[in-house]
Design a protein around this motif. Structure first.
Motif, short mmCIF file in Angstrom:
data_model
loop_
_atom_site.label_atom_id
_atom_site.label_comp_id
_atom_site.label_asym_id
_atom_site.label_seq_id
_atom_site.Cartn_x
_atom_site.Cartn_y
_atom_site.Cartn_z
N VAL A 83 0.81 -1.10 0.08
CA VAL A 83 0.02 0.07 0.03
C VAL A 83 0.91 1.42 0.03
O VAL A 83 0.60 2.16 -0.73
CB VAL A 83 -0.94 -0.06 1.35
CG1 VAL A 83 -1.76 1.32 1.33
CG2 VAL A 83 -1.78 -1.25 0.95
N HIS A 84 1.74 1.20 0.98
CA HIS A 84 2.88 2.49 0.79
C HIS A 84 3.49 2.67 -0.39
O HIS A 84 3.37 3.74 -1.08
CB HIS A 84 3.94 2.09 2.15
CG HIS A 84 3.55 2.52 3.34
ND1 HIS A 84 3.02 3.71 3.51
CD2 HIS A 84 3.31 1.76 4.41
CE1 HIS A 84 2.80 3.74 4.99
NE2 HIS A 84 3.10 2.55 5.54
N ASP A 85 4.04 1.52 -0.91
CA ASP A 85 4.74 1.38 -2.39
C ASP A 85 3.84 2.03 -3.56
O ASP A 85 4.47 2.66 -4.61
CB ASP A 85 5.43 0.25 -2.44
CG ASP A 85 6.55 -0.05 -1.68
OD1 ASP A 85 6.96 0.84 -0.77
OD2 ASP A 85 7.44 -0.91 -1.91
N THR A 121 -1.20 8.11 0.43
CA THR A 121 -1.32 6.62 0.91
C THR A 121 -2.98 6.37 1.47
O THR A 121 -3.69 7.22 2.24
CB THR A 121 -0.54 6.35 1.91
OG1 THR A 121 0.72 6.96 1.65
CG2 THR A 121 -0.49 4.98 2.31
N ASP A 122 -3.32 5.17 1.11
CA ASP A 122 -4.59 4.69 1.74
C ASP A 122 -4.79 4.34 3.15
O ASP A 122 -4.39 3.09 3.62
CB ASP A 122 -5.12 3.37 0.72
CG ASP A 122 -6.56 3.03 1.14
OD1 ASP A 122 -6.99 3.57 2.09
OD2 ASP A 122 -6.89 2.19 0.41
N TRP A 123 -4.36 5.31 4.08
CA TRP A 123 -4.41 5.11 5.30
C TRP A 123 -5.39 4.31 6.34
O TRP A 123 -4.98 3.37 6.93
CB TRP A 123 -4.16 6.51 6.00
CG TRP A 123 -2.66 7.08 5.65
CD1 TRP A 123 -2.60 8.08 4.98
CD2 TRP A 123 -1.43 6.78 6.30
NE1 TRP A 123 -1.14 8.43 4.98
CE2 TRP A 123 -0.36 7.75 5.57
CE3 TRP A 123 -0.85 5.93 7.07
CZ2 TRP A 123 1.05 7.44 5.78
CZ3 TRP A 123 0.46 5.74 7.21
CH2 TRP A 123 1.32 6.30 6.73
N PRO A 124 -6.67 4.44 5.65
CA PRO A 124 -7.62 3.69 6.29
C PRO A 124 -7.42 2.15 6.28
O PRO A 124 -7.60 1.39 6.88
CB PRO A 124 -8.74 4.00 5.54
CG PRO A 124 -8.66 5.52 5.51
CD PRO A 124 -7.24 5.70 4.86
N MET A 184 -2.92 9.50 10.92
CA MET A 184 -2.98 10.06 9.53
C MET A 184 -4.36 9.87 9.51
O MET A 184 -4.96 10.80 8.50
CB MET A 184 -2.29 9.10 8.72
CG MET A 184 -0.70 9.23 8.91
SD MET A 184 -0.24 11.00 8.69
CE MET A 184 -0.39 11.05 6.92
N VAL A 185 -5.37 9.20 9.90
CA VAL A 185 -6.80 8.76 9.75
C VAL A 185 -7.62 9.77 10.65
O VAL A 185 -8.49 10.67 10.18
CB VAL A 185 -7.02 7.39 9.87
CG1 VAL A 185 -8.69 7.46 9.67
CG2 VAL A 185 -6.40 6.59 8.75
#
Length: 421
Positions: free
Chosen positions: A295-297, A305-308, A336-337
């Motif tokens: 997800v990070h990359d 980034t899709d933090w959830p 972050m969320v």
């Protein structure tokens, strides 16, 4: 002198000697003397055409001398009859390639023998295969160095007296040891990717060796989802290494990294591996961590980034583990969320956990979140506390630089931010 070459060859030499001669503890002494001879002779004489064969030959001769000396001292003891000189063994020559598997991988499984406690298995393997010092292993386990030294010594003695054959274990026994083997490889990789001590942020030889061994394990067990997950996790994490250090050697956090420098080949390979592994069987912790790394990359930026999704994946991980470092990473994702205040609430709970209370990473995260809510005084104190606890010089410099920056900003009145950081 190529120290990286010696470090890379050391576990292969040790594996070759133990396969041929046994005597794990004495073989390790012989290997160290061979490495010392190489460090002394190669700078003036040049690196031999076959450095591995050279080291094995020198170590084998030294091992013979050591065993003969030991036999001479103990000739009158009953145990002397159990000692066999290398020349009398019927096993293949130490420098003859083993067709079945890499000797280092066999050594890895041998160190993870079930007669040893899990902690001793990991400590011995990190010492024999990973080349880590007792101090580095102690920091990885969050225990005093003296405790780790005693643990390694006891493990060596257990292997010495166990009569464990030097071979890959049969499938059923192999499965029992696999979890420890994977955990050891993960620790070796982590020490290479983020060195716990010294002047360098990372030790490429360790992370490279861990990836090499993970590839061997994956080739041996291609259908094991956790083996695949670990290899994917290493590749996806190591892909960021080119962007982690600035032009003057300073540490660059992920939020500020130039993502165009990331290794796209490693990212593509890692995503392919984890995509193939997730649908198969039970999803283990290495697969979940690899999914987080993916997800990070895949994100175009830190903010995008899709933090959830990362929060959800960490919650799955925490459902099967009380690892405080996972909880710390979860707190970052939560901030972050849901904002820095939510992250700080979770950090405060971790502060009572003795396993992580004195780890610089906890204080560094707390400093960052305090900075986000506008508490410059608290942030500066936390950054300095983190710097004092860090044992890596680049990390110390980074944290002290952050503390200085916060101090400069504190001249103005801070405005607390309660939104997402």
């Amino acid at each position: 002198m190529d120290e990286d070459l010696l470090r890379r060859l050391a576990p292969q030499v040790l594996g070759a000697l133990v396969r041929r001669f046994g005597h794990f503890d004495t073989s390790e002494d012989a290997v160290q003397e061979a490495l010392l001879a190489a460090a002394t002779q190669w700078p003036s004489e040049g690196i031999p055409d076959n450095p591995l064969g050279w080291l094995i030959t020198v170590a084998s001769r030294r091992l013979t001398d050591l065993l003969r000396s030991e036999q001479a001292r103990r000739r009158r003891e009953d145990t002397v009859v159990q000692r066999v000189l290398p020349a009398d063994w019927l096993a293949p020559a130490a420098d003859r390639p083993n067709a079945d598997a890499d000797d280092t991988l066999v050594l890895l499984f041998m160190c993870c023998h079930p007669s040893l406690s899990p902690s001793s298995q990991i400590a011995l393997t990190l010492k024999a295969v990973g080349g880590l010092t007792a101090g580095e292993i102690a920091r990885a386990f969050l225990v005093p160095e003296a405790t780790m030294t005693r643990r390694i010594t006891r493990a060596k003695q257990s292997v010495k007296t166990s009569g464990v054959p030097f071979r890959l274990p049969p499938p059923a026994e192999r499965a029992e040891r696999l979890g420890t083997v994977l955990h050891v490889l993960y620790l070796v990789f982590n020490e290479g990717y983020a060195s716990t001590a010294g002047t360098s942020l990372y030790r490429v030889e360790l992370s490279t060796e861990a990836i090499r061994l993970a590839r061997l394990a994956h080739a041996l067990l291609p259908d094991d989802s956790e083996v695949t997950g670990l290899l994917a996790l290493m590749l996806l994490t190591d892909s960021r290494r080119p962007a982690r250090i600035g032009p003057t050697g300073e540490l660059i956090p992920m939020a500020d990294q130039d993502r165009t420098l990331w290794n796209s080949d490693y990212i593509a390979e890692g995503i392919g591996l984890i995509t193939s592994a997730l649908p198969r069987g039970v999803t283990g912790p290495f697969q979940l961590q690899a999914a987080i790394a993916a997800v990070h990359d895949e994100a175009s930026s830190y903010e995008a980034t899709d933090w959830p999704q990362i929060v959800a994946l960490y919650e799955l991980l925490l459902g099967g583990s009380d690892n405080p470092m996972l909880a710390l990473n979860h707190a970052v994702a939560m901030s972050m969320v849901h904002g820095a205040v939510a992250g700080l609430a979770r950090i405060d709970k971790l502060a009572d956990d003795n396993r992580v209370a004195h780890d610089h990473r906890l204080h560094a995260v707390r400093a960052h979140l305090l900075e986000q809510v506008g508490d410059s005084t608290g942030a500066r104190a936390a950054y300095l506390a983190a710097a004092d606890l860090a044992t890596s010089i680049p990390q110390q410099r980074f944290l002290r630089t952050k503390a200085q920056a916060v101090q400069k900003d504190s001249c103005s009145v801070p405005i607390p931010r309660k939104g997402s950081s």
